[in-house]
Motif scaffolding. Structure first.
Motif, mmCIF file in Angstrom:
data_model
loop_
_atom_site.group_PDB
_atom_site.id
_atom_site.type_symbol
_atom_site.label_atom_id
_atom_site.label_comp_id
_atom_site.label_asym_id
_atom_site.label_seq_id
_atom_site.Cartn_x
_atom_site.Cartn_y
_atom_site.Cartn_z
ATOM 1 N N LEU A 9 1.489 -5.121 -4.830
ATOM 2 C CA LEU A 9 2.287 -4.263 -5.685
ATOM 3 C C LEU A 9 1.702 -2.861 -5.599
ATOM 4 C CD1 LEU A 9 2.646 -6.578 -8.820
ATOM 5 C CD2 LEU A 9 4.347 -6.157 -7.018
ATOM 6 N N ILE A 10 2.472 -1.873 -6.002
ATOM 7 C CA ILE A 10 2.049 -0.477 -5.944
ATOM 8 C C ILE A 10 2.011 0.075 -7.366
ATOM 9 C CG2 ILE A 10 2.636 1.824 -5.084
ATOM 10 C CD1 ILE A 10 4.189 0.420 -2.836
ATOM 11 N N LYS A 11 0.972 0.847 -7.684
ATOM 12 C CA LYS A 11 0.821 1.432 -9.023
ATOM 13 C C LYS A 11 1.847 2.531 -9.280
ATOM 14 C CE LYS A 11 -4.142 0.648 -9.147
ATOM 15 N NZ LYS A 11 -5.454 1.285 -9.095
ATOM 16 N N ASN A 96 -6.512 2.543 11.265
ATOM 17 C CA ASN A 96 -5.757 2.019 12.409
ATOM 18 C C ASN A 96 -4.659 1.043 11.973
ATOM 19 O OD1 ASN A 96 -7.625 0.121 11.578
ATOM 20 N ND2 ASN A 96 -7.903 -0.749 13.611
ATOM 21 N N HIS A 97 -4.198 1.170 10.731
ATOM 22 C CA HIS A 97 -3.147 0.287 10.219
ATOM 23 C C HIS A 97 -1.950 1.092 9.728
ATOM 24 C CE1 HIS A 97 -6.686 -2.430 9.721
ATOM 25 N NE2 HIS A 97 -5.809 -3.280 10.203
ATOM 26 N N ILE A 98 -0.794 0.458 9.820
ATOM 27 C CA ILE A 98 0.430 1.031 9.266
ATOM 28 C C ILE A 98 0.785 0.233 8.021
ATOM 29 C CG2 ILE A 98 2.894 1.448 9.606
ATOM 30 C CD1 ILE A 98 2.301 1.664 12.618
ATOM 31 N N TRP A 99 0.866 0.931 6.901
ATOM 32 C CA TRP A 99 1.311 0.329 5.649
ATOM 33 C C TRP A 99 2.812 0.551 5.547
ATOM 34 C CZ3 TRP A 99 -1.491 -2.393 2.051
ATOM 35 C CH2 TRP A 99 -2.872 -2.393 2.211
ATOM 36 N N GLU A 100 3.557 -0.516 5.271
ATOM 37 C CA GLU A 100 4.986 -0.414 5.025
ATOM 38 C C GLU A 100 5.194 -0.463 3.513
ATOM 39 O OE1 GLU A 100 6.681 -2.487 9.083
ATOM 40 O OE2 GLU A 100 6.541 -3.718 7.277
ATOM 41 N N ILE A 101 5.766 0.599 2.992
ATOM 42 C CA ILE A 101 5.990 0.743 1.560
ATOM 43 C C ILE A 101 7.482 0.580 1.309
ATOM 44 C CG2 ILE A 101 5.654 2.224 -0.455
ATOM 45 C CD1 ILE A 101 3.053 1.550 1.266
ATOM 46 N N THR A 122 -8.748 -12.743 9.050
ATOM 47 C CA THR A 122 -10.050 -12.281 8.558
ATOM 48 C C THR A 122 -10.289 -10.796 8.807
ATOM 49 O OG1 THR A 122 -11.089 -12.959 10.629
ATOM 50 C CG2 THR A 122 -11.100 -14.570 8.818
ATOM 51 N N GLU A 123 -9.297 -10.113 9.367
ATOM 52 C CA GLU A 123 -9.447 -8.682 9.658
ATOM 53 C C GLU A 123 -9.671 -7.892 8.372
ATOM 54 O OE1 GLU A 123 -6.945 -5.045 11.790
ATOM 55 O OE2 GLU A 123 -6.156 -7.071 11.849
ATOM 56 N N GLN A 124 -10.607 -6.980 8.426
ATOM 57 C CA GLN A 124 -10.918 -6.117 7.289
ATOM 58 C C GLN A 124 -10.031 -4.868 7.328
ATOM 59 O OE1 GLN A 124 -13.333 -7.030 4.871
ATOM 60 N NE2 GLN A 124 -13.020 -8.923 5.995
ATOM 61 N N PHE A 125 -9.719 -4.319 6.159
ATOM 62 C CA PHE A 125 -8.931 -3.092 6.087
ATOM 63 C C PHE A 125 -9.249 -2.370 4.792
ATOM 64 C CE2 PHE A 125 -6.442 -6.557 4.339
ATOM 65 C CZ PHE A 125 -5.918 -6.043 3.170
ATOM 66 N N SER A 126 -9.034 -1.061 4.817
ATOM 67 C CA SER A 126 -9.259 -0.241 3.621
ATOM 68 C C SER A 126 -8.065 -0.352 2.692
ATOM 69 C CB SER A 126 -9.438 1.228 4.009
ATOM 70 O OG SER A 126 -10.578 1.375 4.802
ATOM 71 N N LYS A 127 -8.346 -0.438 1.411
ATOM 72 C CA LYS A 127 -7.285 -0.531 0.412
ATOM 73 C C LYS A 127 -7.153 0.812 -0.304
ATOM 74 C CE LYS A 127 -7.959 -5.446 -0.277
ATOM 75 N NZ LYS A 127 -8.491 -6.488 -1.148
ATOM 76 N N PRO A 128 -6.015 1.488 -0.112
ATOM 77 C CA PRO A 128 -5.808 2.777 -0.788
ATOM 78 C C PRO A 128 -5.759 2.606 -2.305
ATOM 79 C CG PRO A 128 -3.896 2.152 0.555
ATOM 80 C CD PRO A 128 -4.905 1.090 0.729
ATOM 81 N N LYS A 133 -2.015 -5.094 -7.775
ATOM 82 C CA LYS A 133 -2.311 -6.511 -7.578
ATOM 83 C C LYS A 133 -1.840 -7.017 -6.213
ATOM 84 C CE LYS A 133 -0.754 -10.912 -9.436
ATOM 85 N NZ LYS A 133 0.155 -11.551 -10.357
ATOM 86 N N GLU A 134 -2.661 -7.855 -5.563
ATOM 87 C CA GLU A 134 -2.244 -8.503 -4.320
ATOM 88 C C GLU A 134 -1.300 -9.648 -4.656
ATOM 89 O OE1 GLU A 134 -3.828 -10.567 -0.195
ATOM 90 O OE2 GLU A 134 -5.307 -9.771 -1.603
ATOM 91 N N VAL A 135 -0.191 -9.744 -3.914
ATOM 92 C CA VAL A 135 0.807 -10.790 -4.143
ATOM 93 C C VAL A 135 1.095 -11.584 -2.863
ATOM 94 C CG1 VAL A 135 1.843 -9.671 -6.158
ATOM 95 C CG2 VAL A 135 2.709 -9.121 -3.865
ATOM 96 N N THR A 136 0.170 -11.513 -1.901
ATOM 97 C CA THR A 136 0.310 -12.285 -0.667
ATOM 98 C C THR A 136 0.490 -13.760 -1.018
ATOM 99 O OG1 THR A 136 -1.151 -10.739 0.481
ATOM 100 C CG2 THR A 136 -0.823 -12.902 1.511
ATOM 101 N N GLY A 137 1.486 -14.386 -0.442
ATOM 102 C CA GLY A 137 1.709 -15.808 -0.669
ATOM 103 C C GLY A 137 2.471 -16.133 -1.938
#
Length: 154
Positions: A9-11, A96-101, A122-128, A133-137
């Protein structure tokens, strides 16, 4: 053909100020739990996509997508189940990631989601900082779910 992605989700959308998004209209020909089939118009391009069932973590699933003629996509949308989704998508590059908003409209107005595709689970990435809240799954945030259960009815 495996899609690996995390969804959040996005704030707020202040970080999108001055950015241009692309309108997406998509509908579902099938929302079976084992597979979904959707038709999509993204800007001036048409697509048909088949997605399999997510794994237990919700991170990975089979995805097959093919660009089709715009008129074909328009015709397929007429055959879709009720609940066509209307949203504007922005792409934001961070490292090196594209975020789709996705900013949803219509019956899903107010729903703001961000997705990032990964090369491995298991890839790591920066969280802006604009992530919430993460809602994966969480199936409630699958487009196929909100096409049948609009956000306004939650």
């Amino acid at each position: 053909m495996t899609e690996i992605e995390c969804k959040f989700l996005i704030k707020n959308t202040a970080f999108l100020k001055g950015k241009t998004g692309i309108r997406i209209t998509q509908g579902y020909l099938s929302t079976d739990k084992e597979r979904t089939v959707r038709a999509r118009i993204k800007g001036e391009k048409g697509f048909i996509t088949i997605k399999g069932k997510s794994n237990d973590s919700g991170l990975s699933r089979y995805e097959w997508e093919k660009e089709i003629d715009l008129q074909e996509a328009q015709e397929l949308l007429k055959l879709c189940l009720p609940g066509v989704i209307d949203k504007t998508r922005y792409e934001i590059i961070i490292e090196n990631h594209i975020w789709e908003i996705d900013i949803f409209h219509g019956e899903n107005n107010g729903l703001l989601l961000a997705e990032i595709e990964l090369q491995s689970e298991t890839e790591q990435f920066s969280k802006p900082e604009w992530l919430d809240k993460e809602v994966t799954g969480d199936v409630r945030y699958y487009n196929s779910y909100i096409s049948e259960n609009p956000f306004c009815s939650w």
